[in-house]
Design an enzyme around this catalytic site. Structure first.
Site, PDB file in Angstrom:
ATOM      1  N   SER A   3       0.742  -1.323  -0.098  1.00 32.62           N
ATOM      2  CA  SER A   3      -0.269   0.162   0.023  1.00 32.62           C
ATOM      3  C   SER A   3       0.815   1.151  -0.077  1.00 32.62           C
ATOM      4  O   SER A   3       2.005   1.260   0.710  1.00 32.62           O
ATOM      5  CB  SER A   3      -1.009  -0.054   1.352  1.00 32.62           C
ATOM      6  OG  SER A   3      -1.375   1.166   1.517  1.00 32.62           O
ATOM      7  N   GLU A  38       0.046   3.636   1.612  1.00 34.03           N
ATOM      8  CA  GLU A  38       0.068   4.193   3.166  1.00 34.03           C
ATOM      9  C   GLU A  38       1.743   4.112   3.741  1.00 34.03           C
ATOM     10  O   GLU A  38       1.886   4.580   4.834  1.00 34.03           O
ATOM     11  CB  GLU A  38      -0.802   3.485   3.862  1.00 34.03           C
ATOM     12  CG  GLU A  38      -2.331   3.953   3.736  1.00 34.03           C
ATOM     13  CD  GLU A  38      -2.630   5.348   4.379  1.00 34.03           C
ATOM     14  OE1 GLU A  38      -2.336   5.551   5.614  1.00 34.03           O
ATOM     15  OE2 GLU A  38      -3.006   5.971   3.649  1.00 34.03           O
ATOM     16  N   TYR A  90      -1.676  -0.049  10.730  1.00 36.62           N
ATOM     17  CA  TYR A  90      -1.917  -0.668   9.387  1.00 36.62           C
ATOM     18  C   TYR A  90      -0.847  -0.422   8.404  1.00 36.62           C
ATOM     19  O   TYR A  90      -0.212  -1.565   7.989  1.00 36.62           O
ATOM     20  CB  TYR A  90      -3.217   0.054   8.813  1.00 36.62           C
ATOM     21  CG  TYR A  90      -3.422  -0.472   7.364  1.00 36.62           C
ATOM     22  CD1 TYR A  90      -3.977  -1.550   6.840  1.00 36.62           C
ATOM     23  CD2 TYR A  90      -3.073   0.580   6.440  1.00 36.62           C
ATOM     24  CE1 TYR A  90      -4.383  -1.948   5.570  1.00 36.62           C
ATOM     25  CE2 TYR A  90      -3.026   0.236   4.933  1.00 36.62           C
ATOM     26  CZ  TYR A  90      -3.725  -0.958   4.548  1.00 36.62           C
ATOM     27  OH  TYR A  90      -3.797  -1.276   3.318  1.00 36.62           O
TER      28      TYR A  90
HETATM   29  P1  NAP Z   1     -11.244  -4.828   1.710  1.00 35.59           P
HETATM   30  O1  NAP Z   1     -12.524  -4.476   0.675  1.00 35.59           O
HETATM   31  O2  NAP Z   1     -11.292  -4.025   3.075  1.00 35.59           O
HETATM   32  O3  NAP Z   1     -11.036  -6.292   1.474  1.00 35.59           O
HETATM   33  C1  NAP Z   1     -10.301  -7.107   2.460  1.00 35.59           C
HETATM   34  C2  NAP Z   1     -10.779  -8.463   2.511  1.00 35.59           C
HETATM   35  O4  NAP Z   1      -9.914  -9.079   3.567  1.00 35.59           O
HETATM   36  C3  NAP Z   1     -12.198  -8.462   3.163  1.00 35.59           C
HETATM   37  O5  NAP Z   1     -13.217  -9.463   2.148  1.00 35.59           O
HETATM   38  C4  NAP Z   1     -12.214  -9.300   4.250  1.00 35.59           C
HETATM   39  O6  NAP Z   1     -13.454  -9.777   4.573  1.00 35.59           O
HETATM   40  C5  NAP Z   1     -10.860  -9.900   4.384  1.00 35.59           C
HETATM   41  N1  NAP Z   1     -10.464 -10.127   5.673  1.00 35.59           N
HETATM   42  C6  NAP Z   1     -10.392  -9.322   6.733  1.00 35.59           C
HETATM   43  N2  NAP Z   1      -9.846  -9.796   7.619  1.00 35.59           N
HETATM   44  C7  NAP Z   1      -9.503 -11.257   7.432  1.00 35.59           C
HETATM   45  C8  NAP Z   1      -9.035 -12.169   8.018  1.00 35.59           C
HETATM   46  N3  NAP Z   1      -8.455 -12.092   9.449  1.00 35.59           N
HETATM   47  N4  NAP Z   1      -8.930 -13.465   7.438  1.00 35.59           N
HETATM   48  C9  NAP Z   1      -9.094 -13.502   6.291  1.00 35.59           C
HETATM   49  N5  NAP Z   1      -9.665 -12.489   5.281  1.00 35.59           N
HETATM   50  C10 NAP Z   1      -9.845 -11.438   6.006  1.00 35.59           C
HETATM   51  O7  NAP Z   1      -9.962  -4.210   0.819  1.00 35.59           O
HETATM   52  P2  NAP Z   1      -9.749  -3.836  -0.766  1.00 35.59           P
HETATM   53  O8  NAP Z   1     -10.033  -2.576  -1.067  1.00 35.59           O
HETATM   54  O9  NAP Z   1     -10.343  -4.731  -1.467  1.00 35.59           O
HETATM   55  O10 NAP Z   1      -8.123  -4.160  -0.632  1.00 35.59           O
HETATM   56  C11 NAP Z   1      -7.343  -5.363  -0.795  1.00 35.59           C
HETATM   57  C12 NAP Z   1      -6.048  -5.280  -0.488  1.00 35.59           C
HETATM   58  O11 NAP Z   1      -5.354  -4.264  -1.020  1.00 35.59           O
HETATM   59  C13 NAP Z   1      -5.965  -5.161   1.162  1.00 35.59           C
HETATM   60  O12 NAP Z   1      -4.891  -5.888   1.626  1.00 35.59           O
HETATM   61  C14 NAP Z   1      -5.866  -3.567   1.233  1.00 35.59           C
HETATM   62  O13 NAP Z   1      -4.979  -3.509   2.525  1.00 35.59           O
HETATM   63  C15 NAP Z   1      -4.919  -3.386   0.149  1.00 35.59           C
HETATM   64  N6  NAP Z   1      -4.786  -2.096  -0.543  1.00 35.59           N
HETATM   65  C16 NAP Z   1      -5.995  -1.414  -0.727  1.00 35.59           C
HETATM   66  C17 NAP Z   1      -6.001  -0.370  -1.359  1.00 35.59           C
HETATM   67  C18 NAP Z   1      -7.167   0.488  -1.806  1.00 35.59           C
HETATM   68  O14 NAP Z   1      -7.187   1.858  -1.899  1.00 35.59           O
HETATM   69  N7  NAP Z   1      -8.420  -0.349  -1.848  1.00 35.59           N
HETATM   70  C19 NAP Z   1      -4.641   0.331  -1.508  1.00 35.59           C
HETATM   71  C20 NAP Z   1      -3.544  -0.249  -1.510  1.00 35.59           C
HETATM   72  C21 NAP Z   1      -3.609  -1.592  -0.732  1.00 35.59           C
HETATM   73  P3  NAP Z   1     -14.516  -9.018   5.552  1.00 35.59           P
HETATM   74  O15 NAP Z   1     -15.023  -8.143   4.579  1.00 35.59           O
HETATM   75  O16 NAP Z   1     -15.472 -10.220   5.688  1.00 35.59           O
HETATM   76  O17 NAP Z   1     -13.821  -8.652   6.635  1.00 35.59           O
HETATM   77  O1  G4F Z   2     -10.643   6.481   2.788  1.00 38.08           O
HETATM   78  P1  G4F Z   2      -9.651   6.443   3.734  1.00 38.08           P
HETATM   79  O2  G4F Z   2     -10.029   5.767   5.009  1.00 38.08           O
HETATM   80  O3  G4F Z   2      -8.372   5.805   3.168  1.00 38.08           O
HETATM   81  P2  G4F Z   2      -6.827   5.635   3.520  1.00 38.08           P
HETATM   82  O4  G4F Z   2      -6.790   5.900   4.926  1.00 38.08           O
HETATM   83  O5  G4F Z   2      -6.261   6.530   2.676  1.00 38.08           O
HETATM   84  O6  G4F Z   2      -6.519   4.094   3.453  1.00 38.08           O
HETATM   85  C1  G4F Z   2      -6.736   3.601   2.266  1.00 38.08           C
HETATM   86  O7  G4F Z   2      -6.155   3.427   1.190  1.00 38.08           O
HETATM   87  C2  G4F Z   2      -4.840   3.066   1.593  1.00 38.08           C
HETATM   88  C3  G4F Z   2      -4.156   3.077   0.171  1.00 38.08           C
HETATM   89  O8  G4F Z   2      -3.206   4.336   0.527  1.00 38.08           O
HETATM   90  C4  G4F Z   2      -5.151   1.502   1.734  1.00 38.08           C
HETATM   91  F1  G4F Z   2      -4.005   0.856   1.842  1.00 38.08           F
HETATM   92  C5  G4F Z   2      -5.880   1.341   2.715  1.00 38.08           C
HETATM   93  O9  G4F Z   2      -6.262  -0.204   3.151  1.00 38.08           O
HETATM   94  C6  G4F Z   2      -7.352   2.062   2.550  1.00 38.08           C
HETATM   95  O10 G4F Z   2      -7.856   1.210   1.573  1.00 38.08           O
HETATM   96  O11 G4F Z   2      -9.208   7.876   3.980  1.00 38.08           O
HETATM   97  C7  G4F Z   2      -8.610   8.732   3.090  1.00 38.08           C
HETATM   98  C8  G4F Z   2      -8.414   9.978   3.929  1.00 38.08           C
HETATM   99  C9  G4F Z   2      -7.741  10.251   5.212  1.00 38.08           C
HETATM  100  O12 G4F Z   2      -6.895  11.145   5.135  1.00 38.08           O
HETATM  101  C10 G4F Z   2      -8.569  10.509   6.223  1.00 38.08           C
HETATM  102  O13 G4F Z   2      -8.111  11.102   7.420  1.00 38.08           O
HETATM  103  O14 G4F Z   2      -9.828  10.805   4.078  1.00 38.08           O
HETATM  104  C11 G4F Z   2      -9.920  11.420   5.281  1.00 38.08           C
HETATM  105  N1  G4F Z   2     -10.815  11.271   5.871  1.00 38.08           N
HETATM  106  C12 G4F Z   2     -11.655  12.230   6.212  1.00 38.08           C
HETATM  107  N2  G4F Z   2     -12.904  12.086   6.906  1.00 38.08           N
HETATM  108  C13 G4F Z   2     -11.741  10.187   6.142  1.00 38.08           C
HETATM  109  C14 G4F Z   2     -12.998  10.835   6.905  1.00 38.08           C
HETATM  110  N3  G4F Z   2     -11.503   8.968   6.224  1.00 38.08           N
HETATM  111  C15 G4F Z   2     -12.592   8.124   6.533  1.00 38.08           C
HETATM  112  N4  G4F Z   2     -12.378   6.787   6.368  1.00 38.08           N
HETATM  113  N5  G4F Z   2     -13.674   8.459   7.216  1.00 38.08           N
HETATM  114  C16 G4F Z   2     -13.568   9.988   7.398  1.00 38.08           C
HETATM  115  O15 G4F Z   2     -14.897  10.417   7.918  1.00 38.08           O
END
Ligand code: NAP
Ligand code: G4F
Length: 324
Positions: A122, A124, A146
């Site tokens: 990520s 992050e 995280y």
């Molecule tokens: P997501 O929607 O939160 O999907 C994560 C999945 O992992 C969910 O289906 C969840 O199941 C499952 N999970 C959670 N805890 C678990 C456990 N203990 N054992 C087995 N499975 C578990 O995330 P996503 O947005 O698809 O992202 C996919 C991956 O990319 C994640 O690793 C995330 O950290 C990473 N990532 C995401 C982004 C982004 O912007 N989306 C960017 C960079 C990296 P439940 O829903 O049932 O909890």
């Molecule tokens: O949507 P966010 O929660 O995403 P964040 O923290 O960037 O993390 C996501 O992207 C990562 C990749 O860079 C992944 F690795 C991670 O698993 C996840 O998918 O927050 C985005 C921004 C943050 O700066 C947060 O402080 O939005 C700001 N924010 C402001 N108000 C909020 C809120 N975020 C959330 N979730 N909820 C709010 O009410």
């Protein structure tokens, strides 16, 4: 021969898009889901229960699914929640990755088969960024439990590649969104609220830091890059991003503006939603992915916001009709 893939976190946002992509390519797709409700019975065809917090049945799942490729997408992926559950997050998101890698190493030793591995790393991990834009050479400075867990997973993946010759790659993906995005991430939280406010089901939306900037792309584009990484002759690490950065405020403008509303009339700040440490600015440089994988994002920011708002407006209209 039909290729076989195993996806952890198959029911998450990316798991759903990746399943569709691989299925369209003719793969047999197997998936791991967490056991949230013990005793509910069979997970289903090609679905297996496992919890990455312990992972005792991962080798058995590999033996049953016989994958050519494993995509490790499972994680406790909520940054703010990770401050409340740091140890659980480290177990699932960090050590969980190691559990999958170890199970693959055992499986390869037992069967002599090659398994290619993708780790969902990520942006992050860049946290308090050292340079902008961020690329594969940018130093990590994680700002949350995280992000620390993801740094651990990143380096374990590199180590299994270097120590055991495993075809293991990290995709360092910047934020990617879609109508399937989890409802507590900021983009989806906003678009769901826009829909409900527009049809009169809600008046206000509470948010934390609206000045934070992110590089937001479309999840459907990003899963292409995951697959492409595992088709390369050599494993490697790649940044996947659009190269454009926008603030949460910009997202609010675009989302409320899409339905003719002003976000300032509806958004309130709630200090409870602020994080102990914030990642202020993310902007990725995906030059390596463009050059080596031939990958590029197709959906632009405005199109992404419009797609999410339209989807959630329809949900809100349906909810309103149901209420009568
Ligand atoms: P997501 O929607 O939160 O999907 C994560 C999945 O992992 C969910 O289906 C969840 O199941 C499952 N999970 C959670 N805890 C678990 C456990 N203990 N054992 C087995 N499975 C578990 O995330 P996503 O947005 O698809 O992202 C996919 C991956 O990319 C994640 O690793 C995330 O950290 C990473 N990532 C995401 C982004 C982004 O912007 N989306 C960017 C960079 C990296 P439940 O829903 O049932 O909890
Ligand atoms: O949507 P966010 O929660 O995403 P964040 O923290 O960037 O993390 C996501 O992207 C990562 C990749 O860079 C992944 F690795 C991670 O698993 C996840 O998918 O927050 C985005 C921004 C943050 O700066 C947060 O402080 O939005 C700001 N924010 C402001 N108000 C909020 C809120 N975020 C959330 N979730 N909820 C709010 O009410």
């Amino acid at each position: 021969m039909t290729k076989r893939a195993l996806i952890t976190g198959i029911n998450g946002q990316d798991g759903q898009y990746l399943t569709e992509l691989l299925t369209a390519k003719g793969y047999a797709v197997h998936g791991i889901i967490p056991c949230r409700a013990p005793g509910i019975g069979e997970a289903g065809d090609r679905l297996y229960y496992a919890d990455l917090a312990e992972g005792s049945n991962l080798l058995t799942i590999l033996q049953k699914s016989e994958p050519d490729e494993v995509y490790n997408l499972a994680a406790q992926s909520h940054v703010r929640l990770s401050f409340e559950l740091p140890i659980y997050t480290a177990e699932v998101t960090g050590v969980g990755t190691l559990r999958v890698l170890e199970a693959i190493r055992d499986y390869q030793r037992l069967t002599g088969r090659e398994v290619r591995f993708y780790q969902a790393s990520s942006s992050e991990m860049f946290g308090k960024v050292k340079t902008t834009p961020q690329n594969e050479d940018t130093q990590f400075h994680p700002r949350s439990p995280y992000a620390c867990a993801k740094v651990f997973g990143f380096w374990q993946t590199v180590n299994y590649r270097e120590s055991y010759g495993m075809h293991a790659s990290n995709g360092i993906l910047f934020n990617h969104e879609s109508p399937r995005r989890g409802e507590s991430f900021v983009t989806r939280k906003i678009t769901l609220a826009v829909g409900r406010i527009k049809v009169g089901l809600q008046e206000k939306l509470k948010l934390g830091n609206v000045d934070a900037r992110r590089d937001w792309g479309f999840a459907g584009d990003y899963v292409e890059a995951m697959w492409q990484m595992l088709q390369q002759p050599e494993p490697d690490d790649y940044v996947v991003a659009t190269g454009q950065t926008h603030s949460v405020r910009d997202f609010l403008n675009a989302a409320f503006g899409h339905v003719g509303l002003k976000w300032e009339d509806h958004v309130e700040t709630d200090s409870n939603l602020l994080r102990p440490a914030e990642v202020d600015l993310l902007c990725g440089d995906a030059t390596k992915a463009r050059k080596k994988l031939g990958w590029s994002p197709k959906v632009r920011f405005e199109e992404l916001v419009g797609m999410m708002v339209e989807h959630d407006l329809e949900l809100a209209e349906r909810e309103k009709r149901k209420r009568g």
